[in-house]
Design a protein around this motif. Structure first.
Motif, short mmCIF file in Angstrom:
data_model
loop_
_atom_site.label_atom_id
_atom_site.label_comp_id
_atom_site.label_asym_id
_atom_site.label_seq_id
_atom_site.Cartn_x
_atom_site.Cartn_y
_atom_site.Cartn_z
N ALA A 40 0.80 -1.20 -0.10
CA ALA A 40 0.03 0.08 -0.03
C ALA A 40 0.86 1.13 0.33
O ALA A 40 0.74 2.27 -0.62
N GLN A 41 1.99 1.15 0.68
CA GLN A 41 2.71 2.40 0.53
C GLN A 41 3.49 2.49 -0.39
O GLN A 41 3.53 3.91 -1.00
N GLU A 42 3.99 1.43 -1.07
CA GLU A 42 4.54 1.48 -2.50
C GLU A 42 3.51 2.14 -3.55
O GLU A 42 3.94 2.92 -4.27
N GLU A 43 2.47 1.68 -3.34
CA GLU A 43 1.34 2.14 -4.49
C GLU A 43 0.87 3.47 -4.12
O GLU A 43 0.70 4.27 -5.01
N ALA A 44 1.01 4.09 -2.78
CA ALA A 44 0.60 5.27 -2.47
C ALA A 44 1.77 6.38 -3.14
O ALA A 44 1.55 7.34 -3.53
N ALA A 45 2.82 5.93 -2.84
CA ALA A 45 4.07 6.78 -3.02
C ALA A 45 3.99 6.70 -5.03
O ALA A 45 4.67 7.83 -5.27
N ARG A 46 3.62 5.46 -5.57
CA ARG A 46 3.77 5.62 -7.00
C ARG A 46 2.71 6.56 -7.38
O ARG A 46 3.02 7.41 -8.39
N LYS A 47 1.76 6.45 -6.70
CA LYS A 47 0.45 7.25 -7.30
C LYS A 47 0.70 8.74 -7.05
O LYS A 47 0.54 9.67 -7.82
N ALA A 48 1.50 9.17 -5.86
CA ALA A 48 1.86 10.23 -5.67
C ALA A 48 2.86 10.93 -6.70
O ALA A 48 2.74 12.08 -7.04
N GLN A 49 3.73 10.15 -6.88
CA GLN A 49 4.70 10.53 -7.83
C GLN A 49 4.25 10.73 -9.36
O GLN A 49 4.68 11.43 -9.92
N GLN A 50 3.33 9.74 -9.44
CA GLN A 50 2.74 9.98 -10.83
C GLN A 50 1.94 11.38 -11.02
O GLN A 50 1.73 12.05 -11.91
N GLU A 51 0.93 11.54 -9.98
CA GLU A 51 0.39 12.98 -9.88
C GLU A 51 1.05 14.14 -9.87
O GLU A 51 0.87 14.98 -10.57
N ALA A 52 2.23 13.80 -9.24
CA ALA A 52 3.12 14.90 -9.23
C ALA A 52 3.87 15.29 -10.51
O ALA A 52 3.93 16.42 -10.85
N ALA A 53 4.00 14.30 -11.09
CA ALA A 53 4.77 14.06 -12.41
C ALA A 53 3.59 14.68 -13.55
O ALA A 53 4.06 15.73 -14.37
N GLU A 54 2.29 14.36 -13.39
CA GLU A 54 1.47 14.84 -14.34
C GLU A 54 1.12 16.42 -14.17
O GLU A 54 1.05 17.28 -14.97
N GLN A 55 1.15 16.76 -12.82
CA GLN A 55 1.02 18.09 -12.33
C GLN A 55 1.78 19.12 -12.90
O GLN A 55 1.73 20.14 -13.46
N GLN A 56 3.31 18.41 -12.61
CA GLN A 56 4.33 19.14 -13.21
C GLN A 56 4.56 19.45 -14.63
O GLN A 56 4.73 20.50 -14.94
N ALA A 57 4.11 18.40 -15.45
CA ALA A 57 3.85 18.40 -17.04
C ALA A 57 2.85 19.37 -17.32
O ALA A 57 3.11 20.34 -18.25
N ALA A 58 1.78 19.59 -16.58
CA ALA A 58 0.64 20.31 -16.90
C ALA A 58 1.09 21.76 -16.60
O ALA A 58 0.69 22.65 -17.28
N ALA A 59 1.87 21.94 -15.47
CA ALA A 59 2.43 23.28 -15.28
C ALA A 59 3.41 23.74 -16.18
O ALA A 59 3.35 24.84 -16.35
N GLN A 60 4.25 22.88 -16.78
CA GLN A 60 5.23 23.56 -17.60
C GLN A 60 4.50 23.82 -19.09
O GLN A 60 4.79 24.65 -19.91
N GLN A 61 3.54 23.10 -19.34
CA GLN A 61 2.84 23.39 -20.59
C GLN A 61 2.02 24.77 -20.50
O GLN A 61 1.93 25.57 -21.52
N SER A 62 1.73 25.19 -19.39
CA SER A 62 0.81 26.30 -19.12
C SER A 62 1.76 27.40 -18.77
O SER A 62 1.22 28.41 -18.50
N ALA A 63 3.05 27.23 -18.64
CA ALA A 63 3.87 28.28 -17.98
C ALA A 63 3.95 29.36 -18.74
O ALA A 63 3.93 30.45 -18.08
#
Length: 411
Positions: free
Chosen positions: A261-284
């Motif tokens: 569960a911890q690994e899954e949560a970390a993976r999801k958190a990283q995935q969400e962070a990456a997605e948000q970071q990509a979206a942020a870069q596109q709208s920068a």
């Protein structure tokens, strides 16, 4: 967002634990059930063997009491026979004395008989002339009366001696007959006593033989009961080992589920962070620096939330608290007769409230962390997976009731 992630993490942990744990539990539980069935069968055989031993010991005890009674009868009969023998010997001596007296009487009778024959012969030959001659030859009337008196006294003496002889003879014969009768009665009593003694001796031999048979059967049953008891103890050890294995598997499954569960949560958190970071870069290029900072702050907040959730989940099975054994059933006991207390624990220590616990499957002296308190395994009596906590009084043990808690092994 935090609540959503917490819910997702909890569901992931729950699904993982439900899918992993039953795989181990079903296989181990099957072994535990089979082992318990075997132990129940062995215990039933042990109980039957112990009941048979009790029955045989009761029968043996009855026979031993009967044998004691028979031995007392033999002692009494032997003493009675000895008394009868003494009386018989005394009567025999008395009979010998009477026979001697009878022989003397018979000799006197023969002597009297010969004397009487001479007197009768004289009287027959001389008739009444002798008396008449004695009377006519009297010097005077006084002499005549004296002679007549003498003749009368002589006749009375003869009659008296004859009667005395007859009485003596009859008395001796009656006495001889009485002694012989008494002696015959004594001989009959002796024979009856000897027959009874032989009968009791046979009973003693048969009873002793039966006692030996019971003793042999008891020894055989005790040997069988000992083997069954050892088998029961061995099966209990197997059950404790399987229950410990089951608890270890449950703990390992829980830890694995937590880790997953911890690994899954970390993976999801990283995935969400990456997605948000990509979206942020596109709208920068389109957004101001202030909007970009907001996105970064949200990403940072999400990352911190994931870390908080991970840290929160880590505290449920903290390795710093020792080796996690599982969630155990908690009960209470004391040193009273109802709790089968014996004054000392199975390890030989004096039980102490707040320290002593009873549990199978773990070596004596093992320290356990339960609800923040440290306890020491010093007693037995409950299977692995159940911790029996010692209390000073029975009321305290009853008040403690039944509970459940995570148990850690400290050494």
């Amino acid at each position: 967002m935090r609540n959503k992630k917490c819910t997702s993490l909890f569901l992931t942990f729950l699904i993982a634990s439900l899918t992993i744990t039953p795989v181990y539990a079903s296989a181990t539980q099957k072994k535990i059930t089979e082992a318990e069935q075997q132990k129940t069968e062995t215990q039933s055989n042990l109980n039957a063997s112990q009941d048979k031993i009790s029955s045989l010991e009761a029968k043996k005890g009855d026979l031993e009491a009967y044998l004691t009674e028979l031995n007392q009868q033999l002692t009494d009969l032997s003493k009675n026979l000895s008394d009868l023998q003494e009386k018989s010997d005394a009567k025999q001596a008395e009979l010998q004395q009477i026979e001697k007296e009878l022989d003397d009487a018979k000799a006197r009778r023969e002597e009297q008989y010969e004397s009487m024959k001479l007197r009768i012969q004289y009287m027959y030959e001389n008739g009444n002339d002798s008396y008449m001659t004695m009377l006519t030859e009297a010097k005077d009337f006084t002499d005549f009366l004296n002679k007549a008196e003498n003749i009368m006294q002589l006749t009375k003496y003869d009659r008296k001696m004859l009667d005395l002889y007859k009485e003596t003879q009859q008395e001796i014969e009656d006495k001889e007959a009485g002694v012989k009768k008494e002696q015959e009665a004594l001989e009959e009593l002796k024979q009856e006593s000897m027959d009874k003694q032989a009968e009791v001796s046979d009973l003693v031999r048969n009873t002793t033989k039966q006692i030996d048979t019971y003793s042999s059967q008891i020894d055989s049953e005790q040997s069988a009961a000992k083997e069954l008891l050892e088998k029961v103890n061995s099966q209990e050890a197997v059950i404790d080992s399987l229950m410990k294995q089951q608890k270890d598997e449950e703990a390992a499954a829980a830890l694995a589920a937590q880790k997953a569960a911890q690994e899954e949560a970390a993976r999801k958190a990283q995935q969400e962070a990456a997605e948000q970071q990509a979206a942020a870069q596109q709208s920068a290029s389109q957004e101001s620096s202030e909007s970009y900072d907001d996105v970064q702050e949200e990403n940072s907040s999400d990352t911190e939330t994931s870390q908080e959730i991970t840290e929160q989940e880590d505290t449920s099975f903290d390795d710093s608290q020792g080796k996690y054994l599982g969630r155990f059933r908690l009960t209470g006991y004391c040193n009273c007769a109802l709790c089968h207390g014996q004054g000392y624990t199975a390890s030989g220590t004096v039980p102490q409230a707040g320290r002593t616990v009873a549990m199978n499957g773990i070596p004596f002296g093992t320290k356990l962390l339960i609800n923040g308190g440290v306890y020491v395994v010093e007693d037995r009596g409950v299977p692995y997976g159940n911790v029996d906590i010692y209390h000073d009084t029975h009321d305290q043990a009853l008040s403690f009731g039944v509970g459940y808690a995570d148990v850690y092994q400290l050494n």
